[in-house]
Structure formats: structure tokens, C-alpha cells
Write a protein that holds these residues in place. Sequence first.
Motif, PDB file in Angstrom:
ATOM      1  N   VAL A 127       0.837  -1.201   0.000  1.00 25.96           N
ATOM      2  CA  VAL A 127       0.000   0.000   0.000  1.00 25.96           C
ATOM      3  C   VAL A 127       0.871   1.251   0.000  1.00 25.96           C
ATOM      4  CG1 VAL A 127      -1.643   1.359   1.366  1.00 25.96           C
ATOM      5  CG2 VAL A 127      -1.981  -1.106   1.084  1.00 25.96           C
ATOM      6  N   GLU A 128       1.958   1.216   0.740  1.00 26.21           N
ATOM      7  CA  GLU A 128       2.878   2.355   0.753  1.00 26.21           C
ATOM      8  C   GLU A 128       3.422   2.635  -0.645  1.00 26.21           C
ATOM      9  OE1 GLU A 128       7.247   3.585   2.594  1.00 26.21           O
ATOM     10  OE2 GLU A 128       5.920   2.269   3.774  1.00 26.21           O
ATOM     11  N   ALA A 129       3.779   1.568  -1.360  1.00 25.67           N
ATOM     12  CA  ALA A 129       4.303   1.736  -2.716  1.00 25.67           C
ATOM     13  C   ALA A 129       3.245   2.321  -3.641  1.00 25.67           C
ATOM     14  CB  ALA A 129       4.789   0.392  -3.255  1.00 25.67           C
ATOM     15  N   LEU A 130       2.001   1.889  -3.469  1.00 25.55           N
ATOM     16  CA  LEU A 130       0.897   2.407  -4.280  1.00 25.55           C
ATOM     17  C   LEU A 130       0.676   3.893  -4.013  1.00 25.55           C
ATOM     18  CD1 LEU A 130      -1.498   1.917  -6.195  1.00 25.55           C
ATOM     19  CD2 LEU A 130      -2.843   1.255  -4.198  1.00 25.55           C
ATOM     20  N   LEU A 131       0.679   4.278  -2.731  1.00 28.25           N
ATOM     21  CA  LEU A 131       0.485   5.683  -2.388  1.00 28.25           C
ATOM     22  C   LEU A 131       1.627   6.549  -2.921  1.00 28.25           C
ATOM     23  CD1 LEU A 131      -0.796   5.481   1.317  1.00 28.25           C
ATOM     24  CD2 LEU A 131      -2.105   5.459  -0.806  1.00 28.25           C
ATOM     25  N   LYS A 132       2.839   6.045  -2.819  1.00 29.56           N
ATOM     26  CA  LYS A 132       3.991   6.783  -3.343  1.00 29.56           C
ATOM     27  C   LYS A 132       3.850   7.008  -4.848  1.00 29.56           C
ATOM     28  CE  LYS A 132       7.650   5.419  -0.078  1.00 29.56           C
ATOM     29  NZ  LYS A 132       8.906   4.621   0.065  1.00 29.56           N
ATOM     30  N   SER A 133       3.407   5.965  -5.557  1.00 27.72           N
ATOM     31  CA  SER A 133       3.275   6.050  -7.014  1.00 27.72           C
ATOM     32  C   SER A 133       2.256   7.118  -7.406  1.00 27.72           C
ATOM     33  CB  SER A 133       2.855   4.689  -7.583  1.00 27.72           C
ATOM     34  OG  SER A 133       2.754   4.744  -8.984  1.00 27.72           O
ATOM     35  N   LEU A 134       1.118   7.136  -6.723  1.00 25.79           N
ATOM     36  CA  LEU A 134       0.089   8.134  -7.025  1.00 25.79           C
ATOM     37  C   LEU A 134       0.551   9.533  -6.635  1.00 25.79           C
ATOM     38  CD1 LEU A 134      -3.185   6.278  -5.969  1.00 25.79           C
ATOM     39  CD2 LEU A 134      -2.687   7.203  -8.229  1.00 25.79           C
ATOM     40  N   HIS A 135       1.251   9.624  -5.525  1.00 28.61           N
ATOM     41  CA  HIS A 135       1.737  10.931  -5.067  1.00 28.61           C
ATOM     42  C   HIS A 135       2.753  11.511  -6.044  1.00 28.61           C
ATOM     43  CE1 HIS A 135       2.445  14.154  -2.296  1.00 28.61           C
ATOM     44  NE2 HIS A 135       3.717  13.848  -2.135  1.00 28.61           N
ATOM     45  N   GLN A 136       3.635  10.667  -6.532  1.00 23.80           N
ATOM     46  CA  GLN A 136       4.649  11.126  -7.491  1.00 23.80           C
ATOM     47  C   GLN A 136       4.019  11.520  -8.821  1.00 23.80           C
ATOM     48  OE1 GLN A 136       7.374   7.815  -7.647  1.00 23.80           O
ATOM     49  NE2 GLN A 136       8.240   8.246  -5.610  1.00 23.80           N
ATOM     50  N   ALA A 137       2.957  10.800  -9.210  1.00 21.69           N
ATOM     51  CA  ALA A 137       2.277  11.122 -10.471  1.00 21.69           C
ATOM     52  C   ALA A 137       1.553  12.460 -10.366  1.00 21.69           C
ATOM     53  CB  ALA A 137       1.299  10.011 -10.836  1.00 21.69           C
TER      54      ALA A 137
END
Length: 344
Positions: free
Chosen positions: A271-281
Amino acid sequence: MTKTSQPPYTISPGIIRLISDISEQLGGLAALSGDGKDETSLRLRRINRIRTIQGSLAIEGNTLSEEQITAILEGKRVIAPPGEIQEVRNAIKAYEQFESWQPGSEKHLLKAHQVLMAGLIDDAGHYRRGNVRVMNGETVVHMAPPANRVKSLMSDLFGWLSVTDQHSLITSSVFHYEFEFIHPFADGNGRMGRLWQTLILSQWQPLLAQLPVESMVHEHQSEYYQALNLSTQKTDSAPFIEFMLSMILATIGSAAGYITPQVSQQVTPQVEALLKSLHQAGKALSRNELQTSLSLKDRESFRERYLKPALAAGLIEMTIPDKPNSRLQQYRLTVQGKKLAETF
């Protein structure tokens, strides 16, 4: 349309489902909100009012940001086109008077228009005296009824509003559509239609007056106009009703992220990786885009280990919540998810 007849609309299964979902989620949101008088609730109400003003005016081409609107609200100097500043000041004043207006009063509607358009057009608070066309670039997308019919059409619309026993979610959307179809004013019709739908809804559920539905509509502006045009083509406001209800539902889902108590900072690595990906996008992404950004090929694993837990925790949300399997579905961070992603 006469006082004894109703505007043309049908109630689809999708509309019924949306009404049910909205009612259910509103109940949950109301429980989370408590009495709404604590400091946090009052602060969030102010933020949502600013988002409402920014969203509604942005649809009409106003370029001022939430930060600039906040500065104007606080009496600070803002460097921006005078007309846009005037629009913001008018909107702030209109929402300050919001609770004093009754949705069934034509007199109050005219007064609201006078407040919203003061200093912007000469005939603020009066129905238009000339014919108008709604343009998209060089193309005429709607020819409004002749000016000499506006008064009677608006009288009929208010007559229907006073006698209908339809659900407020439908009534407000029908009124909004019919208002835009009539286009009763020389300018300001869009912001007035959205304001009056919110006013009608607030009589059913006061909490809806505090949610920035206009901000969500702004994010889906092209779909907003498509729904209006499709309803006109079909002589049936059902497409517009369904669109507006989907925006209300999405706004409720987003609002839950503002008032839900802060979640535990402990989330799974996935979930952390998913949130990071959306935040960076910095924007909403489709399922395929997310999987690509995370270098994942197994759709089932992605759904079970990444997507579902993040959705369940209220850290991400669907852009089309009423159609979870839509090919256009995307996912974005909630306010809660964004705050958490910023801590990683």
C-alpha cells in the motif's frame, strides 16, 4: 412545460442506485461529522467553501487559485484581473447569504443573481432581454428559448418545484438542467444553476451545503457539458441527473477523507508503494498505469495486495465510484492518503 406538468425526465436503474448509495454514504458521513461545531469541522467547512467557490468559478474561466481566494476572504491584496477578483468577492458574499434564501422563491433567485453578478453585468438580478446562444468555440451548442419566453418558463419551473413530490436529489438535478436550458440571464447561468441545486439539496440534507460538489464538477467539466448536451438531444434530463448524482457521490467519498480520524501510519509495503506512485504522479491513474509504474504484471495480486487494502482504508478512491468496472476508471489519493504519502 406548464405548472400542472413536469419537465421531461426518466428515472433509470442507475439513478435509483445512485440515490441509494448517496443516502447510505451521507448517513456515514453525518455520523463522522458529529455536531459539526468543533474547531476542526468549522475549519474544514471553510476550506470546502473556498473549494466550492474556486471550482464553480473555474468552470466559467476564472483562473484564481484556492490560495488567492483565501487571501481575498482574509482581506489581503491579490494581484489578478479585477473582473476575476470581483467574481470571487461576489461569490463569497453570496455564500454568506446562502442560508437566508429559499429554493422555491423566484424573488430570492433574482436576488442571488444580483449578488453574484454585481459589477460584472448591467442587468444583474434581472432576466435577460435579448436572445442568447451557448457557444463552444465557433460552434453553437445550444440556442436558448427567446427572451420573451423566459419569464413564463421560469414561472412554470418554480411552479413545478413547488408541487413535485420527487426526491430532492432528482428535483435539484432536474431544476439545474432546466435552468441551464432556459438560460434566463445574460450571464452567470452556470454558477447560478449549481448554486440553486445546492440550495435545494440543503433543504433535504444540510450537510450537502458544506460539500464542494462544484470542485468535483470542475474536475469533470467536459463530462458536465456532455451530460447537458445529451439531455437536450434526448429531451430527457436523465443523463444530466445521473452525472450530477455521480458527482455528489464522489464528493461525499472524498469528504470522508477530510473528517475521518488520522489513520495509523502503519500500512503494508504494498500500500505504501501504491500511495507513493500516485503521489509522485500528481494525478489520477488507471489500473494499468499503476501496475506499470509499480512494475507489476499479476492483475489479481495487484488487486488483492495493493488496490483493495488502499481503497478499504480510505487512502485512495475511484474517479467513477458508481461504475467500479468502467474502462475509464482511475484511482486517486484521498486527502487522508495524500497526507500519509507525504510522510513516506
